[in-house]
Structure formats: structure tokens, C-alpha cells
Enzyme design. Structure first.
Site, PDB file in Angstrom:
ATOM      1  N   LYS A  19       0.832  -1.209   0.000  1.00 31.18           N
ATOM      2  CA  LYS A  19       0.000   0.000   0.000  1.00 31.18           C
ATOM      3  C   LYS A  19       0.865   1.256   0.000  1.00 31.18           C
ATOM      4  CE  LYS A  19      -1.693   1.824   3.898  1.00 31.18           C
ATOM      5  NZ  LYS A  19      -1.628   3.309   3.966  1.00 31.18           N
ATOM      6  N   ASN A  20       1.864   1.282   0.875  1.00 28.93           N
ATOM      7  CA  ASN A  20       2.672   2.493   1.027  1.00 28.93           C
ATOM      8  C   ASN A  20       3.607   2.734  -0.152  1.00 28.93           C
ATOM      9  OD1 ASN A  20       1.490   3.097   3.476  1.00 28.93           O
ATOM     10  ND2 ASN A  20       3.054   2.042   4.679  1.00 28.93           N
ATOM     11  N   ARG A  89      -4.493  10.299   4.155  1.00 29.55           N
ATOM     12  CA  ARG A  89      -3.292  11.102   4.343  1.00 29.55           C
ATOM     13  C   ARG A  89      -2.495  11.256   3.043  1.00 29.55           C
ATOM     14  NH1 ARG A  89      -0.648  14.829   7.526  1.00 29.55           N
ATOM     15  NH2 ARG A  89       1.575  14.674   7.152  1.00 29.55           N
ATOM     16  N   CYS A 113      -5.169   8.239   9.341  1.00 31.26           N
ATOM     17  CA  CYS A 113      -5.183   7.697  10.701  1.00 31.26           C
ATOM     18  C   CYS A 113      -4.807   8.769  11.720  1.00 31.26           C
ATOM     19  CB  CYS A 113      -4.203   6.525  10.815  1.00 31.26           C
ATOM     20  SG  CYS A 113      -4.736   5.050   9.927  1.00 31.26           S
ATOM     21  N   ARG A 118       0.962  14.979  12.374  1.00 29.01           N
ATOM     22  CA  ARG A 118       1.723  14.711  11.154  1.00 29.01           C
ATOM     23  C   ARG A 118       1.616  15.945  10.264  1.00 29.01           C
ATOM     24  NH1 ARG A 118       0.206   8.880   8.856  1.00 29.01           N
ATOM     25  NH2 ARG A 118      -1.916   9.431   9.398  1.00 29.01           N
ATOM     26  N   PRO A 119       2.192  17.056  10.733  1.00 22.74           N
ATOM     27  CA  PRO A 119       2.071  18.305   9.983  1.00 22.74           C
ATOM     28  C   PRO A 119       2.768  18.205   8.640  1.00 22.74           C
ATOM     29  CG  PRO A 119       3.744  18.516  11.679  1.00 22.74           C
ATOM     30  CD  PRO A 119       3.077  17.187  11.899  1.00 22.74           C
ATOM     31  N   ILE A 120       2.315  19.026   7.701  1.00 22.78           N
ATOM     32  CA  ILE A 120       2.958  19.002   6.387  1.00 22.78           C
ATOM     33  C   ILE A 120       3.982  20.128   6.264  1.00 22.78           C
ATOM     34  CG2 ILE A 120       0.936  17.919   5.350  1.00 22.78           C
ATOM     35  CD1 ILE A 120       0.432  20.628   3.957  1.00 22.78           C
ATOM     36  N   ASP A 121       4.416  20.660   7.415  1.00 18.28           N
ATOM     37  CA  ASP A 121       5.430  21.719   7.409  1.00 18.28           C
ATOM     38  C   ASP A 121       6.687  21.285   6.659  1.00 18.28           C
ATOM     39  OD1 ASP A 121       3.514  22.188   9.339  1.00 18.28           O
ATOM     40  OD2 ASP A 121       4.862  23.291  10.653  1.00 18.28           O
ATOM     41  N   ASP A 305       5.085   1.236  12.054  1.00 21.43           N
ATOM     42  CA  ASP A 305       3.837   0.577  11.679  1.00 21.43           C
ATOM     43  C   ASP A 305       3.727  -0.842  12.228  1.00 21.43           C
ATOM     44  OD1 ASP A 305       2.924   2.771  10.374  1.00 21.43           O
ATOM     45  OD2 ASP A 305       3.010   1.940   8.356  1.00 21.43           O
ATOM     46  N   VAL A 327       8.408   7.927  16.591  1.00 20.22           N
ATOM     47  CA  VAL A 327       7.886   8.486  15.341  1.00 20.22           C
ATOM     48  C   VAL A 327       6.554   9.208  15.547  1.00 20.22           C
ATOM     49  CG1 VAL A 327       7.223   7.976  12.958  1.00 20.22           C
ATOM     50  CG2 VAL A 327       9.080   6.681  14.048  1.00 20.22           C
ATOM     51  N   ARG A 397      -8.532  -0.141   4.685  1.00 20.55           N
ATOM     52  CA  ARG A 397      -7.646   0.867   4.096  1.00 20.55           C
ATOM     53  C   ARG A 397      -6.317   0.258   3.654  1.00 20.55           C
ATOM     54  NH1 ARG A 397      -5.656   4.501   7.480  1.00 20.55           N
ATOM     55  NH2 ARG A 397      -4.704   5.368   5.618  1.00 20.55           N
TER      56      ARG A 397
END
Length: 414
Positions: A19-20, A89, A113, A118-121, A305, A327, A397
Site C-alpha cells: 500500500k505504502n 493522508r 489515521c 503529522r504536519p505538512i510543514d 507501523d 515516530v 484501508r
């Protein structure tokens, strides 16, 4: 769903495509601006969302012989709508691909999730290092675009402000907008990054440093390609944990050994006997699981994970285990559910202590995310008592045919 374990699992399990790996590669087909074929691919809900985004942008997608054909030549939009953005995400990965194609992109803050901040900075900082302009709107819309008049950076060098898989994938794809050399330092090294690099090379990109923390990217012309998707290392680890929790033994086919070195070594330290046969692994569980200490981290460290799956097994280990999660700050939500089953768990900030118990109890459990759902099933397999798990669609998912394979090998799930 209701799960009743208590019997050792015995049988064979097949690992699905990753998936990833497939999600960023699906996004990357936008860059090829041509016909691409991805194989093998399974229809899990996150893949359906990604395909839906491509089609809304104007791509033509069709499923055929266990794979998917994507023609992105007809894409005529660079905006992802609110509903699509919120469904997963990985919708944010389309930013980098659209920037590479059009030099501009719009997407809303992504969903996914709820396992912590999990900022997108990191993503936006990387785009700015490449010379893009970023605007954040109050309604959650993120707008990124290239203005040549404001680009004062002749050398394209990105020093990632933190190790992030998603940000590395996004910056890697966005760098394809430029024909001159782009250097990315402090890049993530996960197997999924390597898979994306290989896909971009198939389109025609030249990438050096694959598998290291520094990537060097350039390209001339690009075209479509056939991309093979690797096995899902997290699903492989999940099946291994199912075997250990039930004290069973069995074969896992298409086990990605190179991607799971830290995990394989860890389950061996827990007492598992491991035998390799080409691309397959045979796992024999010990009578008693040994307690262990470990810490998660970016690849090649232990993958976050798989932490929920292993910690579920450790709830009935002999001794006391200690886990440090580096993490995601909310990666222990599953343990709060396992306490309902009688697990002896102490959680303090990013560390947990698990003292193994002899038996777990029947309970009603609520999954909070994808890996939590799988971890609750893993724990339920250790007991002959019925557990009710309210999944809310999380499992679909990322897992394909997972429940069916457990049923095929004797687990009672309804």
C-alpha cells in the site's frame, strides 16, 4: 467483527502488494504524462481513493489482470477537492506530482489515521527550498505555485528539516519540475522511497544516491512505463505476529526479507524459529514468547507501523518488555484498548512497559486506526475467548483478503 482465537494458526499466507509503495507511485504517473501500468495492485480503500483522485483530475484508469492501467495525458486540473483530500493522508502526495506537471497545485489538509501530529510543514519547507511559493488558507486549502520572478535560487538544494517519508516523496516528485540538478539532503531511506525512485527512473529520470540520505535528481524527457509494486512489508509482519500470538507455525509467501531485517531479527529474539526458502519464510512459534526491549525509528530502524502488532504479541510474553516510540506520539492507542482484555501496560509519554500476563479476557474493543485494528485481531488470536472489534472500516484501508486468509487457516471470525 467477532474474533475467537485460542488455536495455533497453521497454514500458508500470501503477502499483498505494498500500500505504502503504490500510493506515491499512482500519484507519480501524473509526471509521466503518458500511459503507465502498475502491477500487481489490489483494491483496498486507499487505492480506490487515489484512483478516484486521478480520475477527477482527468486521468483514465482501468483495472486489468491484477494491475491497473493509468493514462494521465488527459489530466487538465491541478486541484484536489475537499472530500478527496480528507479521505486519506496520502492525498498530500499529489501536491508534488502536480507541481512537477503544472508548476502549481491545490489540496486541502489531508485526513488519514489519527496517530498523532503529522504536519505538512516539512513538505512546504521543501517546496520553498525548491523555489515554490506556498499559501495556507483558513479553510485548510494549501496552494503551492512557481513564480519564476521570485525564484532567486540558482542551485536547487533541499535540506529536509526532518526525516519524513511523505515529505521526501513529495519533494522528490516536485523536483521533476526542474530540468537542472536537484539535491535532497536528509532524505528518508524507507523501502517505499526506493520504490518511488525506481518508478521515476523508469519514466526517464536520473537519480543517484538511491537508498541513502542524499538524493541527486535530474531528467530530460519522460514517458510512461510498466512499474512492478513490491510486497507489503507491514502486511508480512502482521501475518508473522498472527502466527506468534496464536503460537502457530506457517509459511508466509513473498516475504520482503531485505525490507524487514530489523523485524525478522526482533521476532527471532522473541523465540521464533525462522527458515528462509527463496522468497518465502517459514515461522515456528516458541511455546513461550520472550519479553524484549526495542525502539522505533526511521528506516533501517524498527518500523513504527509494526510496533502495535509486536506489542500486542508481547502482552502474553514471559517477563517485562519496554518499547520506545520515536515516530508518532499516539502510537500506543491500541494498548489502551488491550487493557480492556487485561493486558498489564504502563504508558508514559513515548514509552510503554508491558508485563506479560498468562491470559487475556473477552472484551469489546474499538479500533482507532489501521494498525490498531490489526493489532486488536493479533491479540484476540491468543485466546479462545470471543472478542468484539469495532473496526469502522480502518482495516480495509490497508489489508486485502486478510480476514479471509485467517478464516482459511482456521480462525473463527464473523
Amino acid at each position: 467483527m467477532e474474533v475467537k482465537g485460542g488455536k495455533p494458526l497453521k497454514g500458508d499466507f500470501d503477502v499483498q502488494p505494498s500500500k505504502n509503495a503504490v500510493l506515491p507511485i499512482l500519484a507519480s504517473t501524473i509526471i509521466a504524462n503518458d500511459k503507465c501500468r502498475l502491477y500487481p495492485v489490489v483494491k483496498i480503500s486507499d487505492v480506490d481513493v487515489a484512483v478516484g483522485i486521478l480520475e477527477k483530475l482527468g486521468a483514465k484508469c482501468s483495472w486489468e489482470n491484477g494491475g491497473i492501467n493509468v493514462d494521465t495525458r488527459s489530466i487538465n486540473s491541478y486541484s484536489i477537492d475537499f472530500n478527496s483530500s480528507k479521505k486519506m493522508r496520502a492525498s498530500v502526495l499529489f501536491l508534488g506530482a502536480l507541481l512537477a506537471r503544472f508548476g502549481k497545485a491545490k489540496v486541502y489538509l489531508p485526513g488519514g489515521c489519527k496517530i498523532g501530529k503529522r504536519p505538512i510543514d516539512f513538505h512546504l519547507a521543501g517546496f520553498e527550498s525548491l523555489g515554490f511559493q506556498c499559501k495556507y488558507h483558513k479553510d485548510g486549502l494549501i496552494e503551492v505555485f512557481y513564480d519564476k520572478r521570485k525564484d532567486k535560487q540558482h542551485e536547487k538544494i533541499v535540506n529536509m528539516v526532518g526525516v519524513s517519508v511523505g515529505a521526501t516523496e513529495n519533494i522528490l516528485m516536485a523536483s521533476m519540475f526542474f530540468h537542472n540538478n536537484v539535491t535532497i539532503h536528509n532524505a528518508a531511506r524507507e523501502p517505499e522511497i526506493i520504490s518511488l525512485c525506481k518508478a521515476l527512473k523508469k519514466y526517464g529520470a536520473k537519480i543517484k544516491g538511491i537508498g541513502s540520505s542524499s538524493l541527486y535528481v535530474e531528467h530530460d524527457s519522460l514517458s510512461g512505463a510498466r512499474i512492478k509494486i513490491p510486497s507489503d512489508r507491514i502486511v508480512a509482519g502482521t501475518f508473522a505476529c498472527c502466527l506468534l500470538s496464536s503460537r502457530g507455525s506457517g509459511k508466509i509467501r513473498n516475504y520482503p526479507f531485505d525490507d524487514l531485517e530489523s523485524f525478522t531479527a526482533l521476532i527471532q529474539s522473541m523465540g521464533a524459529k525462522v527458515t528462509r526458502d527463496k522468497n518465502d519464510i517459514f515461522i515456528k512459534s516458541p511455546k513461550s514468547i520472550k519479553a524484549i526491549n526495542f525502539q522505533t525509528g526511521p528506516h533501517p530502524a524498527f518500523p513504527t507501523d509494526l510496533q502495535p502488532l509486536v506489542s500486542a504479541v508481547l502482552c502474553k510474553a514471559t517477563g517485562v518488555s519496554r518499547i520506545v516510540e520515536t515516530v508518532f506520539e499516539k502510537r500506543f492507542l491500541h494498548l489502551k484498548q488491550l487493557r480492556k482484555m487485561g493486558a498489564n501496560v504502563i504508558i508514559k509519554n513515548q514509552e510503554c512497559i508491558i508485563e506479560g500476563v498468562e491470559n487475556l479476557n473477552s472484551a469489546e474493543l474499538n479500533s482507532t486506526d489501521l494498525r490498531c485494528a490489526a493489532a486488536l485481531i493479533v491479540a484476540a488470536l491468543s485466546e479462545g475467548k470471543k472478542c468484539t472489534i469495532f473496526d469502522k472500516g480502518h482495516l480495509k484501508r490497508g489489508y486485502y483478503n486478510f480476514i479471509e486468509q485467517l478464516k482459511r487457516n482456521g480462525v473463527k471470525i464473523s
